[in-house]
Motif scaffolding. Structure first.
Motif, short mmCIF file in Angstrom:
data_model
loop_
_atom_site.label_atom_id
_atom_site.label_comp_id
_atom_site.label_asym_id
_atom_site.label_seq_id
_atom_site.Cartn_x
_atom_site.Cartn_y
_atom_site.Cartn_z
N ALA A 269 3.05 -6.93 12.73
CA ALA A 269 4.05 -5.92 13.07
C ALA A 269 5.30 -6.07 12.21
N ALA A 270 5.68 -7.31 11.93
CA ALA A 270 6.87 -7.57 11.09
C ALA A 270 6.64 -7.09 9.67
N VAL A 271 5.42 -7.30 9.16
CA VAL A 271 5.08 -6.83 7.82
C VAL A 271 5.16 -5.31 7.77
N ARG A 272 4.58 -4.64 8.75
CA ARG A 272 4.61 -3.17 8.77
C ARG A 272 6.05 -2.65 8.82
N HIS A 273 6.90 -3.32 9.58
CA HIS A 273 8.31 -2.90 9.66
C HIS A 273 8.98 -3.01 8.29
N GLU A 274 8.76 -4.12 7.59
CA GLU A 274 9.39 -4.32 6.29
C GLU A 274 8.86 -3.31 5.27
N VAL A 275 7.56 -3.09 5.27
CA VAL A 275 6.94 -2.14 4.33
C VAL A 275 7.50 -0.73 4.55
N LEU A 276 7.55 -0.32 5.80
CA LEU A 276 8.04 1.02 6.13
C LEU A 276 9.51 1.19 5.74
N SER A 277 10.34 0.20 6.07
CA SER A 277 11.77 0.32 5.78
C SER A 277 12.05 0.31 4.28
N LYS A 278 11.28 -0.45 3.52
CA LYS A 278 11.50 -0.51 2.07
C LYS A 278 11.04 0.77 1.37
N ILE B 113 17.18 -8.12 -3.15
CA ILE B 113 18.24 -8.83 -2.44
C ILE B 113 17.69 -9.95 -1.56
N ARG B 114 16.40 -9.86 -1.20
CA ARG B 114 15.73 -10.89 -0.39
C ARG B 114 16.54 -11.26 0.85
N ASP B 115 16.76 -10.25 1.70
CA ASP B 115 17.52 -10.50 2.92
C ASP B 115 16.72 -11.37 3.89
N LEU B 116 17.37 -11.80 4.95
CA LEU B 116 16.78 -12.76 5.87
C LEU B 116 15.47 -12.27 6.49
N GLY B 117 15.45 -11.00 6.91
CA GLY B 117 14.24 -10.45 7.52
C GLY B 117 13.06 -10.45 6.57
N TRP B 118 13.33 -10.05 5.32
CA TRP B 118 12.28 -10.03 4.29
C TRP B 118 11.78 -11.45 4.01
N GLU B 119 12.72 -12.38 3.84
CA GLU B 119 12.33 -13.76 3.53
C GLU B 119 11.55 -14.41 4.66
N PRO C 184 12.06 6.30 -1.05
CA PRO C 184 11.25 6.90 -2.11
C PRO C 184 10.18 7.87 -1.59
N LEU C 185 9.55 7.55 -0.48
CA LEU C 185 8.52 8.44 0.05
C LEU C 185 9.12 9.75 0.54
N GLN C 186 10.31 9.70 1.14
CA GLN C 186 10.98 10.92 1.59
C GLN C 186 11.35 11.82 0.41
N VAL C 187 11.91 11.22 -0.63
CA VAL C 187 12.32 11.99 -1.81
C VAL C 187 11.11 12.60 -2.50
N TRP C 188 10.07 11.81 -2.67
CA TRP C 188 8.82 12.24 -3.30
C TRP C 188 8.26 13.46 -2.55
N GLY C 189 8.15 13.34 -1.24
CA GLY C 189 7.62 14.42 -0.43
C GLY C 189 8.50 15.66 -0.47
N PHE C 190 9.82 15.47 -0.43
CA PHE C 190 10.75 16.59 -0.47
C PHE C 190 10.60 17.39 -1.76
N PHE D 12 14.79 1.14 -3.82
CA PHE D 12 13.71 0.27 -3.34
C PHE D 12 13.79 -1.11 -3.99
N VAL D 13 13.98 -1.12 -5.30
CA VAL D 13 14.08 -2.39 -6.04
C VAL D 13 15.23 -3.22 -5.49
N ARG D 14 16.35 -2.58 -5.23
CA ARG D 14 17.51 -3.31 -4.73
C ARG D 14 17.23 -3.94 -3.37
N LEU D 15 16.56 -3.19 -2.49
CA LEU D 15 16.25 -3.71 -1.15
C LEU D 15 15.35 -4.94 -1.22
#
Length: 241
Positions: A200-209, A168-174, A213-219, A162-165
């Motif tokens: 909608a763009a904010v929700r997309h970035e939040v979900l992708s980031k 890196i401050r990619d174009l979509g995030w910036e 971690p949420l999948q691993v936590w739940g698993f 998550f920290v790495r994503l």
């Protein structure tokens, strides 16, 4: 500590680095520089002849929080973590104070420009917060579920990802950060970072980031829940294939 071990992988493999613009502090971003008439230079013809002037700061503004932009959405993503966990586990048991801390802690990654190569303390803080959230939502801590060690390794690695994503401050995030940080975002229709539906763009970035971690936590919680009830006294053995 093994909590942030994942963030040390950069030493073993080359990694791209974020590109910070010269003259722009890491907790800031550059948006459209304009006067109160919305002009970037005198006499410019603009779609909207009014704006909040950003000329004094030369278009450099503080980065607005992404995860707290839509707190309800960011908090709601926790539902997937506790789905299928025995004992009436439910993200809605989380206190408002911890909900706010969840968003605030996530946003520190970007606003404080946490370095992926030096993120162990921050990852440990995230793991501690996950433990507190798990205790509130299930009634038991990671140790009581018997997964303290697994969490420190697997979830620690996921949060380093998550920290790495974010780092890196990619174009979509910036583009999203610049859009929500621009006091004239709705008027900046010709800006390179203009987004017609920023929510909608904010929700997309939040979900992708947060996806990994949420999948691993739940698993980890579901695996523990499927084996046996948590122990109030602390750790119990778990068998992993």
């Amino acid at each position: 500590s093994s909590a942030g071990r994942g963030c040390m992988r950069a030493a073993a493999m080359p990694s791209p680095h974020p590109r910070y613009e010269e003259g722009v502090p890491k907790d800031c971003c550059r948006v459209r520089c304009c006067n109160e008439e919305g002009q970037e230079f005198p006499g410019q013809r603009v779609p909207f002849p009014y704006a909040i002037s950003t000329a004094r700061s030369k278009g450099i503004v503080k980065r607005k929080p992404v995860f707290a932009h839509d707190k309800e959405f960011t908090y709601g993503l926790l539902a997937s973590v506790f789905e299928g966990v025995a004992g009436g586990a439910d993200h809605e048991r989380l206190s408002e104070c911890t909900q706010r801390l969840w968003c605030k802690t996530l946003d520190r990654c970007d606003r404080e420009a946490i370095d992926y190569n030096d993120c162990e303390a921050y990852v440990s803080e995230l793991l501690g917060l996950c433990d507190a959230i798990t205790l509130e939502c299930t009634g038991f801590s990671f140790d009581q579920w018997g997964i303290g060690y697994e969490v420190s390794i697997e979830l620690g690695r996921a949060w380093a990802h998550f920290v790495r994503l974010v780092w890196i401050r990619d174009l979509g995030w910036e583009d999203v950060v610049r859009c929500i940080s621009d006091p004239n975002a709705e008027l900046s229709v010709e800006a390179e970072y203009y987004i017609s539906d920023p929510s909608a763009a904010v929700r997309h970035e939040v979900l992708s980031k947060l996806l990994v971690p949420l999948q691993v936590w739940g698993f980890l919680l579901r695996a523990a829940s499927a084996q046996q009830a948590p122990q109030r006294g602390g750790r119990r053995a778990m068998d992993y294939v």
